[in-house]
Scaffold this motif. Structure first.
Motif: not given
Lengths: 960, 155
Positions: B105-107, B109
């Motif tokens: 979901f926070n690729f 980042k």
């Protein structure tokens, strides 16, 4: 510390990602993605200007879709727009998209470069870092062109903050790797070296990577880095584990930087300065000592980091290869790791020891671990570790342990993974040959190889055993006996049949005295395998049979019956059929003496570098294959107490040369130096044989040459005499053998078009030895030089035994000529310079273009060329039988068009053509009138130029 | 230098890919497929290194995720293993006991963190603090932006 959701302002993105994750099938996923793509496209195309946030969100979605493996063909422009945003988060996503998706040829690169330029000059460290990252990530040429001078400036500027310096160093490194030509060395280089002294260890780490790469390319410019690196390393290894604060990793001081510094030092030889050298030795000793200390932590990270430094230190010790004590200590340390419970360490120890084995100082020390390594081969559960063990055994093998190592490898081969069998086979074959003192052992080993792993025994390996048997008298009887016994097995590998067929065909007589291996028994044994074999093996067996007819006349009838059978004489395979027919015929018509000559035992093979070794090198790449040769002798000669006396080494070395290195590069085992019947499969098909060097039909024999020389008018027999005996044969043809003696054959192929020609000259070395200093030149008389240009391409100075090289001559005819260019060939053979000169068959008629014309035209032109000097006529006696078809062929070969039905007398021949030279074209008409009763000819030529008429007449009249 | 780094799941789903040399998309896909197959087939106790083409592969499994690096002939395997570990530590620190979902979901980042840590296939800074400080700073900037963003919407 930010929580997970922090910074994630994009709810839409999260929703989209969960949607994708919830898709039950690939189709559903594609459907959802297409829907999203349509949505984003419409947003980007819409009238309403998107705010930065939305742009960022959509770009991020596109990125996600791309990373799922789907193609993205839009959004690049919007991403570039994000670069100019003032908001960090938008800029960051823009850069990320570009780094991942933009390839170097994009037309957007100029816009991107513009964005980068702005950020680099922003003096905002975060923005500068983003820009530098982007350059390093994309690394294209266009970017290198734009920023190659800017980045070094940022790197060494006094006011650049540390984090930017780090980025700049690595960015420059990337540019240097992708476009080294665009990164100029300059005054910044000296300042870069001093970054090794920087306060900030992060800067030092990044700079060390850069300096290592640059030092590899221009060592001299970065020499000063050696002392700085040693000083830095020394400070690190002597520091207490907490000194370096955040750069201490699991109680190991700056492991990354240490590894990099040690790596940098491997770009250089050991320092010459004694103080520096001893400081480095101290460092390396400290690292080795630390390995013996009890671990400060049980965590694997601690031991990994510590050992990473240790292995790099060992790599440096091996690279320097100058401190015997360090090398032996390194070896002992690796020996400990060989039995470590960590698989990783065992793997690395085996790998590292492999390079250590090639050092003269540590070879003996490595050998003491042989039992452990053999044990690893048997007990390791991981194939990659076993592979390393095989490599190490190979590297540590020498004469003292060869038998044991080869035996262990052979027994491992029985259970080895299929993926590494071929390599093991090659290694066993090389070691068995290299360290064979007793050739019966060698033969046994190779036959065992074939038995255990026949499918993995490549041609090189079985050719090799045959060559060795042929070259060594002492092993032939044993080899015959052994293959005979091996062939008794009900199922034996086809490679064994090949070796067996070849060896029995040559040396079957050596065991024929024993009734259990009488000629008929041998033949029946071989023939029982015949039908199970492939075509090439059958071809080889047929050759073995004909050899048998010579060796054992008593079974000639039996073999003839086999050859005569329909399955041979009418075999569908043309090679087999041809062999059967020819061998049968040969056995019927040739007398015993002739048979004995034709089927004589093979002469020894020429000695060459082993192609098995070459094959292994190809398989493994250079770095992985330590040379198992050198060093050994040194150790032995230096006398390490238990080593063999050096004179014995000398002796064994002397006895082994035929085996140490040789193998034909050609794909069949066969000597090339003799006229002995070629005993190899497919000889008429795939390999060049000297009787048919150019696939041309004319092959004047050497004997013929000699006769002509003896009876020629010229009474001097110097080596440089110009040979022209074959010259006349080339007047009416373009291809063939122009010269041949015992050493060399010269063949020609030529083609002409208008005033230009190209001649391919083939030089065939008929001997088994190299021709050295091979050179050729074409000389012309001064007059000829103004009439004819010949440009010869250079030719290789060495012609291998049995090889053929080609030379191209480009020819241009400037005007009519009568002289002949001379080809001079020089080379060194067996210490003697050989000179050969021959007339090159380039004559005026080669530049003919045939002209078709009607009877009326012909006679009209004939009359026009009526001036006395334009006509040349010659009446001469025929030298050959007067055959109209042959004559026609010769006239056409001469270059003119043969005009049928022009002359009222059907017996006469009429031709027309135009000679093309650069300056003029000369039309030519000719008429040849045979008088069969008188065996005479009358040749009449009319051309617009008298000299041309005369020359053509001289040339053509020789032909009949 | 490191040629590339891959993160993939036990099920063979690619979660992150970073290439440090220019490689055609088609080749990338082929290499990823090939490597995943090799690595996933290996048993737990096997060694973490293998030879592949002209490269050395160093991999390690953390929970359901495989971290897999391709390095060159002369590079140090053990230190690469610790590059992986340090990267995992950074992710863990940032996300607070990281799991595969965080990376999904926070690729972006994950990419930012990797970029701060490695650059052009070489390590940029090994200090956990320095790397996280860089990320935090950017997060602060992000925060500011978000505030101003909400403000814009409030208007």
């Amino acid at each position: 510390m930010p929580a997970v959701s922090k910074g994630d302002g994009m709810r839409g993105l999260a929703v989209f990602i969960s949607d994708i994750r919830n898709c039950k099938s690939k189709e559903a996923e594609i459907k959802r993605i297409n829907k999203e793509l349509a949505n984003i496209r419409s947003k980007f195309k819409g009238d309403k200007a998107l705010d930065g946030y939305s742009k960022k969100k959509y770009i991020c979605k596109l990125l996600f879709i791309f990373l799922l493996g789907h193609d993205i063909d839009f959004g690049h422009m919007e991403a570039v727009n994000l670069l100019s945003s003032n908001k960090y988060t938008e800029k960051q996503i823009g850069y990320l998209f570009i780094s991942v998706l933009v390839n170097s040829n994009s037309d957007l690169i100029r816009l991107i470069n513009n964005g980068i330029k702005n950020d680099l000059s922003s003096r905002n460290p975060t923005f500068m870092n983003l820009a530098l990252h982007c350059i390093a990530n994309v690394g294209s040429r266009e970017m290198a062109e734009a920023f190659a001078s800017e980045v070094p400036r940022i790197l060494v500027a006094g006011d650049t903050v540390d984090s930017v310096k780090q980025s700049a160093a690595l960015c420059l490194l990337r540019l240097n790797r992708t476009s080294p030509d665009l990164v100029p060395m300059g005054e910044w280089t000296a300042r870069v070296v001093h970054l090794l002294n920087d306060q900030h260890l992060g800067v030092v780490t990044a700079a060390t990577s850069l300096i290592t790469t640059l030092a590899l390319k221009s060592p001299d410019d970065f020499k000063t880095s050696v002392s700085l690196a040693i000083a830095r390393l020394s400070r690190i290894v002597t520091s207490a584990s907490i000194d370096l604060q955040d750069y201490t990793y699991y109680f190991v001081a700056a492991p990354w930087l240490s590894v990099k510094l040690l790596r940098l030092l491997q770009c250089y030889p050991p320092p010459e300065d004694a103080a520096l050298r001893s400081r480095l030795t101290e460092c390396l000793e400290t690292i080795l000592n630390k390995a013996q200390e009890p671990p400060k932590s049980k965590k694997v990270q601690h031991s990994n980091a510590k050992n990473a430094v240790l292995f790099e230190a060992i790599a440096l010790i091996i690279h320097h290869d100058s401190e015997p004590t360090l090398l032996v200590r390194a070896c002992n340390q690796l020996g400990q790791f060989l039995q470590h419970r960590e698989t990783n360490l065992r793997y690395l120890a085996l790998e590292s020891m492999c390079t250590l084995a090639s050092s003269e100082f540590s070879h003996e020390a490595v050998k003491t671990h042989m039992e452990t390594v053999i044990n690893a081969l048997k007990t390791e559960r991981d194939v990659s570790v076993r592979q390393r063990a095989v490599d190490l055994l190979y590297a540590m093998c020498d004469r003292s342990n060869a038998k044991q190592i080869v035996a262990e490898m052979l027994s491992y081969l029985e259970t080895a993974d299929y993926s590494i069998r071929e390599e093991i086979v090659l290694k066993v074959a090389i070691l068995a040959e290299k360290y064979a003192v007793d050739y019966t052992w060698y033969v046994d080993t190779i036959l065992n190889l074939i038995r255990i792993a026949g499918d993995y025994v490549s041609e090189e390996v079985w050719y090799r055993v045959i060559q060795i048997v042929i070259n060594r008298d002492d092993v032939q009887g044993y080899a015959a006996k052994t293959v005979f016994e091996a062939l008794q097995a009900p199922a034996c590998h086809e490679n064994l049949v090949k070796v067996g067929g070849y060896i029995l065909g040559e040396f079957g007589n050596l065991i024929a005295g024993d009734s259990r291996s009488s000629p008929l028994v041998q033949f029946n044994l071989l023939h029982s395998k015949f039908h199970l074999c492939s075509v090439p093996t059958r071809a080889l067996l047929l050759s073995a049979y004909i050899k048998f007819i010579n060796l054992f006349p008593e079974i000639k009838a039996t073999i003839q019956d086999v050859l005569r059978s329909d399955s041979q004489l009418r075999n569908a395979d043309v090679e087999l059929q041809q062999r059967a027919v020819e061998y049968l015929r040969l056995s019927c018509i040739a007398s015993t003496d002739i048979l004995a000559t034709v089927l004589e035992e093979m002469p020894p093979f020429p000695e060459r570098e082993s192609s098995i070794l070459a094959k292994l090198k190809r398989k493994k790449g250079r770095g992985n294959l330590p040379d198992i040769d050198e060093a050994r002798k040194n150790v032995n000669v230096n006398g390490n107490g238990n080593s063999e006396p050096s004179d014995k080494i000398e002796a064994t070395n002397k006895s082994s040369p035929p085996l140490v290195a040789d193998l034909l590069p050609t794909n069949r085992p066969r000597p090339v130096s003799s006229s002995t019947f070629m005993f190899s499969p497919g000889s008429t098909v795939s390999s060049p044989s000297f009787t048919d060097l150019l696939n041309l039909n004319s092959t004047p024999s050497a004997g013929n040459t000699l006769l002509v020389d003896v009876f020629s008018d010229n009474s001097t027999f110097s080596a440089t005499e110009v040979s022209e005996e074959n010259f006349a044969r080339f007047i009416c043809k373009n291809n063939g053998v122009i010269y041949e003696n015992q050493l060399l054959q010269i063949g020609l192929k030529s083609e002409y078009r208008q005033n230009l020609g190209r001649m391919y000259v083939f030089y065939g070395n008929k001997t088994s030895t190299q021709f050295l200093n091979f050179s050729t030149s074409v000389t012309s008389t001064d007059i000829l030089r103004t009439q004819l240009n010949i440009h010869a391409k250079t030719v290789d100075p060495v012609i291998e035994g049995g090889a053929q090289v080609q030379q191209i001559l480009n020819i241009e005819c400037l005007s009519g000529f009568t002289d002949t260019p001379v080809l001079n060939v020089q080379f060194r053979y067996g210490g003697m310079m050989q000179n050969i000169s021959l007339k090159l068959p380039v004559m005026l008629n080669k530049f003919f273009q045939p002209t078709e014309m009607s009877s009326q035209d012909f006679f009209q032109r004939w009359k026009q060329l009526g001036a006395p000097q334009q006509e040349v006529q010659k009446i001469f006696k025929s030298k050959h039988p007067m055959d109209a078809e042959v004559t026609k062929a010769k006239i056409i070969g001469f270059g003119v068009a043969l005009l049928e039905g022009v002359d009222p007398n059907q017996e006469n021949f009429v031709g027309a053509g135009v000679i093309h030279t650069k300056s003029i074209q000369v039309g030519c008409l000719l008429r040849l009138e045979p008088n069969v009763q008188a065996q005479m000819y009358r040749l009449t030529l009319r051309t617009s130029k008298d000299s041309v008429s005369q020359r053509l007449c001289d040339l053509l009249s020789e032909q009949f | 230098m490191m040629r590339f780094m891959l993160l993939f799941s036990r099920q063979g789903k690619l979660r992150l890919q970073k290439w440090y040399t220019a490689t055609a998309e088609r080749d990338k896909k082929k290499m990823v497929r090939e490597l995943m197959q090799i690595v996933l087939a290996r048993k737990p106790k096997m060694c973490s290194f293998l030879e592949w083409r002209d490269l050395k592969i160093v991999y390690k499994r953390y929970a359901s995720l495989y971290f897999c690096c391709a390095i060159e002939e002369q590079d140090n395997e053990l230190i690469t293993l610790e590059v992986i570990h340090r990267f995992v530590e950074l992710l863990d620190k940032y996300f607070g006991s990281v799991c595969e979902l965080d990376i999904i979901f926070n690729f972006e980042k994950a990419y930012f963190i990797l970029d701060e840590f490695l650059m052009g296939g070489e390590i940029q800074d090994t200090s956990k603090k320095s790397v996280l400080k860089a990320i935090e700073q950017s997060d602060l900037l992000q925060e500011d932006c978000k505030e101003s963003h909400t403000k814009i919407f409030a208007l």
